[in-house]
Write a protein that holds these residues in place. Structure first.
Motif, PDB file in Angstrom:
ATOM      1  N   THR A 148       0.804  -4.057   9.899  1.00 14.65           N
ATOM      2  CA  THR A 148      -0.139  -4.002  11.017  1.00 14.65           C
ATOM      3  C   THR A 148      -1.595  -3.982  10.576  1.00 14.65           C
ATOM      4  O   THR A 148      -2.479  -4.227  11.379  1.00 14.65           O
ATOM      5  N   SER A 149      -1.842  -3.670   9.293  1.00 17.41           N
ATOM      6  CA  SER A 149      -3.230  -3.644   8.850  1.00 17.41           C
ATOM      7  C   SER A 149      -3.350  -3.985   7.373  1.00 17.41           C
ATOM      8  O   SER A 149      -2.379  -3.876   6.614  1.00 17.41           O
ATOM      9  N   SER A 150      -4.550  -4.420   7.009  1.00 17.16           N
ATOM     10  CA  SER A 150      -4.885  -4.659   5.606  1.00 17.16           C
ATOM     11  C   SER A 150      -5.783  -3.519   5.168  1.00 17.16           C
ATOM     12  O   SER A 150      -6.725  -3.169   5.881  1.00 17.16           O
ATOM     13  N   ARG A 151      -5.488  -2.954   4.022  1.00 18.09           N
ATOM     14  CA  ARG A 151      -6.291  -1.822   3.558  1.00 18.09           C
ATOM     15  C   ARG A 151      -6.699  -2.048   2.115  1.00 18.09           C
ATOM     16  O   ARG A 151      -5.984  -2.681   1.343  1.00 18.09           O
ATOM     17  N   SER A 152      -7.841  -1.509   1.757  1.00 21.51           N
ATOM     18  CA  SER A 152      -8.275  -1.538   0.369  1.00 21.51           C
ATOM     19  C   SER A 152      -8.684  -0.129  -0.005  1.00 21.51           C
ATOM     20  O   SER A 152      -9.380   0.551   0.758  1.00 21.51           O
ATOM     21  N   SER A 165      -8.866 -10.316   6.697  1.00 23.94           N
ATOM     22  CA  SER A 165      -8.924  -8.858   6.880  1.00 23.94           C
ATOM     23  C   SER A 165      -8.807  -8.154   5.529  1.00 23.94           C
ATOM     24  O   SER A 165      -9.493  -7.160   5.261  1.00 23.94           O
ATOM     25  N   GLN A 166      -7.952  -8.715   4.649  1.00 28.68           N
ATOM     26  CA  GLN A 166      -7.815  -8.109   3.321  1.00 28.68           C
ATOM     27  C   GLN A 166      -9.111  -8.270   2.528  1.00 28.68           C
ATOM     28  O   GLN A 166      -9.594  -7.331   1.889  1.00 28.68           O
ATOM     29  N   LEU A 167      -9.680  -9.463   2.605  1.00 32.41           N
ATOM     30  CA  LEU A 167     -10.907  -9.744   1.849  1.00 32.41           C
ATOM     31  C   LEU A 167     -12.064  -8.864   2.330  1.00 32.41           C
ATOM     32  O   LEU A 167     -12.804  -8.300   1.520  1.00 32.41           O
ATOM     33  N   CYS A 170      -9.867  -3.083 -12.546  1.00 36.01           N
ATOM     34  CA  CYS A 170      -8.839  -4.077 -12.242  1.00 36.01           C
ATOM     35  C   CYS A 170      -8.380  -3.946 -10.793  1.00 36.01           C
ATOM     36  O   CYS A 170      -8.764  -3.011 -10.095  1.00 36.01           O
ATOM     37  N   VAL A 171      -7.539  -4.890 -10.398  1.00 35.19           N
ATOM     38  CA  VAL A 171      -7.041  -4.929  -9.024  1.00 35.19           C
ATOM     39  C   VAL A 171      -5.513  -4.885  -9.029  1.00 35.19           C
ATOM     40  O   VAL A 171      -4.873  -5.554  -9.846  1.00 35.19           O
ATOM     41  N   GLY A 172      -4.940  -4.087  -8.116  1.00 33.73           N
ATOM     42  CA  GLY A 172      -3.493  -4.077  -7.905  1.00 33.73           C
ATOM     43  C   GLY A 172      -3.195  -4.494  -6.471  1.00 33.73           C
ATOM     44  O   GLY A 172      -4.017  -4.278  -5.584  1.00 33.73           O
ATOM     45  N   ILE A 173      -2.033  -5.092  -6.280  1.00 35.62           N
ATOM     46  CA  ILE A 173      -1.655  -5.554  -4.931  1.00 35.62           C
ATOM     47  C   ILE A 173      -0.301  -4.970  -4.552  1.00 35.62           C
ATOM     48  O   ILE A 173       0.640  -4.997  -5.350  1.00 35.62           O
ATOM     49  N   THR A 174      -0.212  -4.434  -3.328  1.00 34.07           N
ATOM     50  CA  THR A 174       1.089  -4.103  -2.762  1.00 34.07           C
ATOM     51  C   THR A 174       1.121  -4.680  -1.359  1.00 34.07           C
ATOM     52  O   THR A 174       0.075  -4.867  -0.737  1.00 34.07           O
ATOM     53  N   ASN A 175       2.298  -4.981  -0.857  1.00 32.32           N
ATOM     54  CA  ASN A 175       2.348  -5.789   0.350  1.00 32.32           C
ATOM     55  C   ASN A 175       3.602  -5.557   1.173  1.00 32.32           C
ATOM     56  O   ASN A 175       4.623  -5.118   0.653  1.00 32.32           O
ATOM     57  N   GLN A 176       3.474  -5.878   2.484  1.00 31.03           N
ATOM     58  CA  GLN A 176       4.653  -5.970   3.347  1.00 31.03           C
ATOM     59  C   GLN A 176       5.576  -6.978   2.668  1.00 31.03           C
ATOM     60  O   GLN A 176       5.138  -8.042   2.245  1.00 31.03           O
TER      61      GLN A 176
END
Ligand code: ADP
Length: 488
Positions: free
Chosen positions: A12-16, A53-55, A70-76
């Motif tokens: 439902t949402s993108s978060r950083s 929305s993520q950006l 660095c960057v990490g990604i987790t996702n639906q």
């Protein structure tokens, strides 16, 4: 360089989130996006809106920060996208994990007798949740897509792949095993896409992403996109990221996330355990060449029973109120609530079952019913844990918890009581995002090893079992009787 940016792309949402080396959330931005329901049972997202929305949240969090390693990604998980290799344009809306639009494709696969093959190779049951049938749906729905996919003009990806592609300006088309293992196309034992399943679904290999380890360099963000070049060094699907973020790095450790539903995952180490109780076998993560596996199961109605008591019955005005109300009575006065609103999952697997409230007497009141609702969450998790113990062949020594309803102390204490093992709740409940940060930080050297991470994820609250065995058995048999009523 000591902070890590975690991108948490949810349903439902993108978060950083920006995490410090100590595991503290320094900044968090969140943006919701639109859910599209073109037809009954269909759920879709606009791929560009997901990305934008993520950006936007990532840029906002990075603003003014010079210390990001660095960057990490987790996702639906399982949500499926197909885009043009040349332009990066999606050819179809993202088909969301809950979406049922590929049900008939799955029925056909079952009719062709592929159930055992799918289970053996992928650890999954044939279901429209998983990406394989969604890719087939997209290739059928868009004229000319099959031919273009065969020519290598189209890319398939789960949301992690989509974000990797976008973040690197189209340079990287990759995924990693925790996400790949939810596609129903990946051989979790061999660690490769499965040619036989690809053939059965007529999905060309040319459109599949490269599968890299979950921790390590995936690519570098395009400075023109994100505003700076940062290495992307960790990726995992949301439930596996939560398992990692909880510090369940070793065989036998398990976590339960108490949200709308409850998700349980148990780390089974290097061994892919198959389940007798209908649990899924999945890849937890891959570090270097080492693959860790997990068993996964879910409770359909977890925190949702609290929402139901609030919204439909009006017994409470907010979820948190359930805690004091439940604690205001000594027990449920014999009342059991089985929230089988959509049937019962493991170990019962009865889609015809429906909810019941049993044991009502003249003395039963609001507090008893609310308490029974909370207890039902713990009983369902208990039943699932029995499946885990049976399938994994061992005892559970403790349970790590997170998610919105894990903030309820009454529920957590009752959970420890009915399980008979301690329940541990971390200080930071953002364990999913932290899992992505941890995988990325390990990949980039912010943390040197898993032992160092353990000190970051120290428990904040421990609920120790405090109930006699006799009372425990009495309550559990009452619950079993109520479940039988719900099933008949
Ligand atoms: P999701 O990620 O599935 O949206 P969350 O982790 O945000 O879920 O948790 C929300 C769920 O937890 C809701 O179903 C809500 O009813 C329940 N919940 C939140 N706080 C409490 C509480 N204090 N006691 C019991 N349930 C709660």
């Amino acid at each position: 360089m000591s902070t890590v940016l975690a991108l948490d792309q949810g349903t439902t949402s993108s978060r950083s989130l920006l995490f410090s080396r100590e595991g503290v959330v320094k900044k968090l931005l969140q943006q919701e996006f639109t859910q599209h329901y073109r037809k009954p049972g269909w759920v879709e997202h606009d791929p560009e809106e997901l990305w934008e929305s993520q950006l936007a949240t990532a840029r906002g969090v990075l603003d003014g920060e010079s210390d990001v390693a660095c960057v990490g990604i987790t996702n639906q998980r399982e949500t499926t996208l197909v885009w043009e290799r040349e332009t990066g344009r999606a050819i179809h809306p993202a088909v969301v994990w809950q979406s049922r639009q590929s049900v008939s494709i799955c029925e056909e696969l079952r009719a062709r007798g592929l159930t055992d093959l799918v289970r053996e190779r992928t650890g999954l049951v044939i279901d429209a949740y998983f990406s394989g049938s969604k890719v087939r749906h997209i290739l059928d729905a868009v004229p000319g897509a099959q031919a273009r996919a065969e020519k290598g003009e189209l890319c398939f990806g789960t949301v992690d792949s989509w974000l990797l592609w976008k973040l690197t300006g189209g340079r990287v088309h990759a995924t990693e095993p925790s996400n790949a293992s939810r596609t129903m196309l990946y051989d979790i034992h061999k660690g490769d896409w499965d040619d036989e399943l690809l053939r059965e679904l007529n999905i060309p290999r040319a459109m599949l992403p490269e599968v890299l380890p979950s921790s390590g360099l995936f690519g570098v963000t395009d400075a023109e996109v994100l505003g700076r070049a940062l290495p992307i060094t960790g990726v995992a699907g949301d439930q596996q990221a939560a398992l990692f973020g909880q510090g369940c790095h070793s065989k036998g450790q398990a976590k339960s996330t108490y949200g709308t539903g409850c998700f349980l995952l148990m780390n089974t180490g290097r061994e892919a355990k198959s389940s007798e109780s209908g649990l899924l076998t999945t890849i937890a993560w891959q570090l270097g060449d080492e693959v860790s596996y997990a068993l996964e199961g879910s409770v359909f109605v977890g925190g949702a029973v609290i929402q139901w008591m609030r919204d439909e019955l009006g017994l409470i005005s907010d979820a948190a109120e359930s805690e004091a109300l439940a604690a205001s009575v000594e027990d449920t006065n014999g009342v059991y609530l089985v929230p089988a609103f959509t049937g019962l999952g493991a170990p019962h697997w009865n889609s015809e079952a429906r909810g019941v409230i049993t044991g009502l007497t003249r003395g039963a009141g609001r507090a008893h019913i609310v308490r029974a609702g909370l207890e039902s969450i713990a009983y369902q998790v208990h039943d699932l844990v029995q499946c885990f113990k049976q399938d994994a062949g061992g005892e559970l020594s403790e349970l790590q918890v997170d998610g919105g309803a894990s903030g309820n102390d009454f529920l957590m204490q009752f959970q420890a009581d009915v399980l008979g093992v301690p329940v541990l709740r971390p200080e930071c409940l953002e364990v999913t995002a932290f899992g992505a940060a941890a995988l990325a930080g390990l990949g980039a050297g912010v943390w040197t090893d898993e032992a160092e991470l353990a000190s970051v994820t120290a428990e904040a609250a421990r609920f120790s079992p405090d109930m006699s065995e006799e009372r425990r058995q009495e309550l559990l048999s009452g619950w079993d009787r109520a479940v039988t009523r719900a099933s008949s």
